[in-house]
Design an enzyme around this catalytic site. Structure first.
Site, short mmCIF file in Angstrom:
data_model
loop_
_atom_site.label_atom_id
_atom_site.label_comp_id
_atom_site.label_asym_id
_atom_site.label_seq_id
_atom_site.Cartn_x
_atom_site.Cartn_y
_atom_site.Cartn_z
N GLN A 97 8.10 8.70 7.63
CA GLN A 97 7.99 8.46 6.19
C GLN A 97 6.55 8.71 5.75
OE1 GLN A 97 10.39 4.68 5.02
NE2 GLN A 97 9.86 4.45 7.17
N HIS A 115 9.02 12.24 3.48
CA HIS A 115 8.47 12.01 2.15
C HIS A 115 7.38 13.00 1.81
CE1 HIS A 115 9.94 7.56 2.54
NE2 HIS A 115 10.92 8.40 2.26
N CYS A 145 -1.16 30.02 -12.30
CA CYS A 145 -0.20 30.31 -13.40
C CYS A 145 -0.47 29.40 -14.59
CB CYS A 145 1.23 30.12 -12.88
SG CYS A 145 1.71 28.39 -12.70
N GLY A 182 6.63 0.62 12.93
CA GLY A 182 5.69 0.46 11.81
C GLY A 182 6.28 0.72 10.45
N SER A 184 8.69 -1.18 7.23
CA SER A 184 9.36 -2.37 6.69
C SER A 184 10.81 -2.06 6.36
CB SER A 184 8.65 -2.81 5.40
OG SER A 184 8.78 -1.77 4.42
N ASN A 208 7.01 -3.69 15.80
CA ASN A 208 6.46 -4.13 14.52
C ASN A 208 5.95 -5.55 14.71
OD1 ASN A 208 6.08 -4.97 11.80
ND2 ASN A 208 7.61 -3.46 11.13
N GLU A 210 5.74 -7.70 12.60
CA GLU A 210 6.55 -8.62 11.77
C GLU A 210 8.04 -8.28 11.90
OE1 GLU A 210 3.02 -8.76 8.43
OE2 GLU A 210 5.07 -8.38 7.75
C1 BV8 Z 1 15.85 8.71 -3.72
C2 BV8 Z 1 5.52 9.17 -0.79
C3 BV8 Z 1 17.71 9.61 -4.86
C4 BV8 Z 1 4.64 8.96 -1.98
C5 BV8 Z 1 7.16 7.33 -0.75
C6 BV8 Z 1 15.26 0.84 -7.89
C7 BV8 Z 1 14.48 1.58 -8.77
C8 BV8 Z 1 14.03 2.87 -8.45
C9 BV8 Z 1 14.40 3.47 -7.21
C10 BV8 Z 1 15.16 2.71 -6.35
C11 BV8 Z 1 15.61 1.42 -6.67
N1 BV8 Z 1 16.32 0.96 -5.61
C12 BV8 Z 1 16.35 1.89 -4.64
C13 BV8 Z 1 15.68 2.97 -5.09
C14 BV8 Z 1 15.51 4.22 -4.32
C15 BV8 Z 1 14.05 4.32 -3.87
C16 BV8 Z 1 13.67 3.10 -3.05
O1 BV8 Z 1 14.07 2.97 -1.91
N2 BV8 Z 1 12.89 2.17 -3.67
C17 BV8 Z 1 12.50 0.95 -2.98
C18 BV8 Z 1 11.01 0.67 -3.21
C19 BV8 Z 1 13.38 -0.17 -3.51
N3 BV8 Z 1 13.97 5.52 -3.06
C20 BV8 Z 1 13.73 6.68 -3.66
O2 BV8 Z 1 13.50 6.82 -4.86
C21 BV8 Z 1 13.82 7.91 -2.75
N4 BV8 Z 1 14.58 8.92 -3.40
O3 BV8 Z 1 16.46 7.71 -3.44
O4 BV8 Z 1 16.38 9.77 -4.41
C22 BV8 Z 1 18.07 10.90 -5.52
C23 BV8 Z 1 19.05 11.68 -4.91
C24 BV8 Z 1 19.42 12.85 -5.53
C25 BV8 Z 1 18.78 13.28 -6.72
C26 BV8 Z 1 17.77 12.48 -7.29
C27 BV8 Z 1 17.40 11.28 -6.69
C28 BV8 Z 1 12.43 8.47 -2.51
C29 BV8 Z 1 11.66 7.50 -1.66
C30 BV8 Z 1 10.31 8.12 -1.25
C31 BV8 Z 1 9.21 7.50 -2.07
N5 BV8 Z 1 7.92 7.99 -1.57
N6 BV8 Z 1 5.99 7.85 -0.33
C32 BV8 Z 1 3.37 8.25 -1.60
O5 BV8 Z 1 3.23 7.77 -0.46
O6 BV8 Z 1 2.50 8.17 -2.49
S1 BV8 Z 1 7.67 5.83 -0.17
C33 BV8 Z 1 6.42 4.98 0.64
O7 BV8 Z 1 7.06 3.81 1.20
C34 BV8 Z 1 5.82 5.69 1.84
O8 BV8 Z 1 6.38 6.95 2.11
C35 BV8 Z 1 6.15 4.76 2.99
O9 BV8 Z 1 6.33 5.40 4.15
C36 BV8 Z 1 7.42 4.19 2.50
C37 BV8 Z 1 8.00 3.05 3.27
O10 BV8 Z 1 7.01 2.11 3.51
P1 BV8 Z 1 6.62 1.82 5.06
O11 BV8 Z 1 6.22 3.10 5.69
O12 BV8 Z 1 7.71 1.05 5.71
O13 BV8 Z 1 5.33 0.96 4.86
P2 BV8 Z 1 5.26 -0.60 4.49
O14 BV8 Z 1 3.85 -0.89 4.06
O15 BV8 Z 1 6.40 -0.96 3.61
O16 BV8 Z 1 5.52 -1.34 5.90
C38 BV8 Z 1 4.58 -1.20 6.95
C39 BV8 Z 1 5.20 -1.87 8.16
O17 BV8 Z 1 4.33 -1.68 9.25
C40 BV8 Z 1 5.38 -3.36 7.98
O18 BV8 Z 1 6.68 -3.73 8.46
C41 BV8 Z 1 4.29 -3.97 8.89
O19 BV8 Z 1 4.71 -5.18 9.49
C42 BV8 Z 1 4.15 -2.90 9.94
N7 BV8 Z 1 2.82 -2.82 10.56
C43 BV8 Z 1 1.62 -3.16 10.02
N8 BV8 Z 1 0.64 -2.89 10.93
C44 BV8 Z 1 1.25 -2.37 12.03
C45 BV8 Z 1 2.63 -2.32 11.79
N9 BV8 Z 1 3.51 -1.84 12.70
C46 BV8 Z 1 3.01 -1.41 13.88
N10 BV8 Z 1 1.68 -1.40 14.18
C47 BV8 Z 1 0.79 -1.88 13.28
N11 BV8 Z 1 -0.52 -1.89 13.58
ZN ZN Z 2 1.83 27.87 -10.50
#
Ligand code: BV8
Ligand code: ZN
Length: 239
Positions: A97, A115, A145, A182, A184, A208, A210
């Site tokens: 991701q 992503h 463009c 890594g 959530s 993870n 957590e």
């Molecule tokens: C889609 C790129 C359909 C950009 C990212 C309500 C409203 C609006 C939308 C939605 C909704 N409900 C559901 C949705 C769908 C939405 C979604 O899931 N929303 C969530 C927030 C509820 N998803 C989408 O919109 C996706 N598209 O569904 O399209 C569609 C189909 C056809 C036609 C049209 C549309 C698109 C999702 C992609 C969004 N882009 N990133 C940018 O980064 O700027 S998402 C972003 O969150 C990152 O990519 C990231 O990877 C991703 C997930 O987060 P995590 O990687 O898990 O990171 P997080 O901080 O959450 O967790 C870290 C973890 O690591 C923790 O568990 C922690 O304990 C652990 N950790 C910490 N330290 C360590 C560790 N683990 C190991 N070692 C360590 N040292």
């Molecule tokens: Zn262009």
């Protein structure tokens, strides 16, 4: 930590990793939802969307430029390097991701960027797309463009790249071991991949510090950081 599933790992024919921001945390890249989380300072739901981009392209680009410089200055950590070294022993696919490119810089060859990539930039209109690692003198950057360029990432509400998503599903459905590291599992549809692996009878292992919504359904959920646990995983194959 991994002794209970060491045999399963040694017998694995195809290991798939699903990784999230946590694997890059020990490279100094803040996660999204953690205490140091990126989304604490900025409301990412406000910034990582196509509407935010067209409403205030300069603000969104300032956020991405800040992240690009941090990511380009970062190095892969022991977790990324251990996964890359694993390729010497087993077929490995990484469904990430993350948009930071650190798996590729660690030497992994089969990386599927669910992503997109913050290092690649594309035009909002024409088919221009390129890897650009320098910072832009003027924001938002403009294409030849005359239209705006955007980071080549998937924003909320945007579909994942079709080809990448299809191969990710195939990998989840055909692996015999899935390592979920890594993440959530807060974001869909990437958070379905461990479910597909479970449905195909794969062993699902989580690393993870957590608990996550998947922890109870994994074969083993290791409360450790990626940079600590993954070199230990690699040592199972080096014996
Ligand atoms: C889609 C790129 C359909 C950009 C990212 C309500 C409203 C609006 C939308 C939605 C909704 N409900 C559901 C949705 C769908 C939405 C979604 O899931 N929303 C969530 C927030 C509820 N998803 C989408 O919109 C996706 N598209 O569904 O399209 C569609 C189909 C056809 C036609 C049209 C549309 C698109 C999702 C992609 C969004 N882009 N990133 C940018 O980064 O700027 S998402 C972003 O969150 C990152 O990519 C990231 O990877 C991703 C997930 O987060 P995590 O990687 O898990 O990171 P997080 O901080 O959450 O967790 C870290 C973890 O690591 C923790 O568990 C922690 O304990 C652990 N950790 C910490 N330290 C360590 C560790 N683990 C190991 N070692 C360590 N040292
Ligand atoms: Zn262009």
């Amino acid at each position: 930590m991994l002794e209970p599933i060491a045999d399963k790992l040694r017998q694995a024919k195809n290991i798939v990793f699903v990784t999230g921001a946590g694997i890059s945390q020990e490279s100094g890249i803040p996660t999204f939802r953690g205490k140091d989380g990126l989304w604490r300072k900025h409301d990412a739901m406000k910034l990582a969307t196509i509407d935010a981009f067209y409403e205030d392209p300069k603000l969104v680009w300032e956020w991405y430029e800040e992240r690009r410089s941090n990511i380009l200055a970062a190095e892969p950590n022991a977790g990324h390097l251990a996964i890359a070294a694993l390729e010497k022993f087993k077929p490995v696919h990484i469904l990430t991701q993350n948009i930071d490119g650190l798996h590729q810089r660690a030497g992994s060859s089969q990386v599927h960027e669910l992503h997109g990539s913050i290092i690649t930039v594309r035009c909002t209109v024409c088919d221009f797309k390129d890897t650009i690692t320098s910072s832009f003198p003027k924001l938002p950057p403009i294409c030849k463009c005359k239209n705006m360029l955007r980071p080549d990432v998937v924003w909320f509400g945007e579909p994942l790249p079709q080809g990448v998503w299809n191969s990710a599903i195939c990998q989840a459905r055909s692996c015999d071991v899935m390592m979920v590291v890594g993440t959530s599992l807060a974001v869909s549809p990437a958070n379905l991949l461990p479910v597909y692996a479970k449905q195909n009878g794969a062993a699902v292992i989580e690393i993870n510090p957590e608990e996550t919504p998947m922890s109870a359904d994994t074969d083993i959920s290791i409360r450790s950081s990626a940079a600590k646990a993954l070199p230990e995983l690699l040592s199972i194959f080096q014996k």
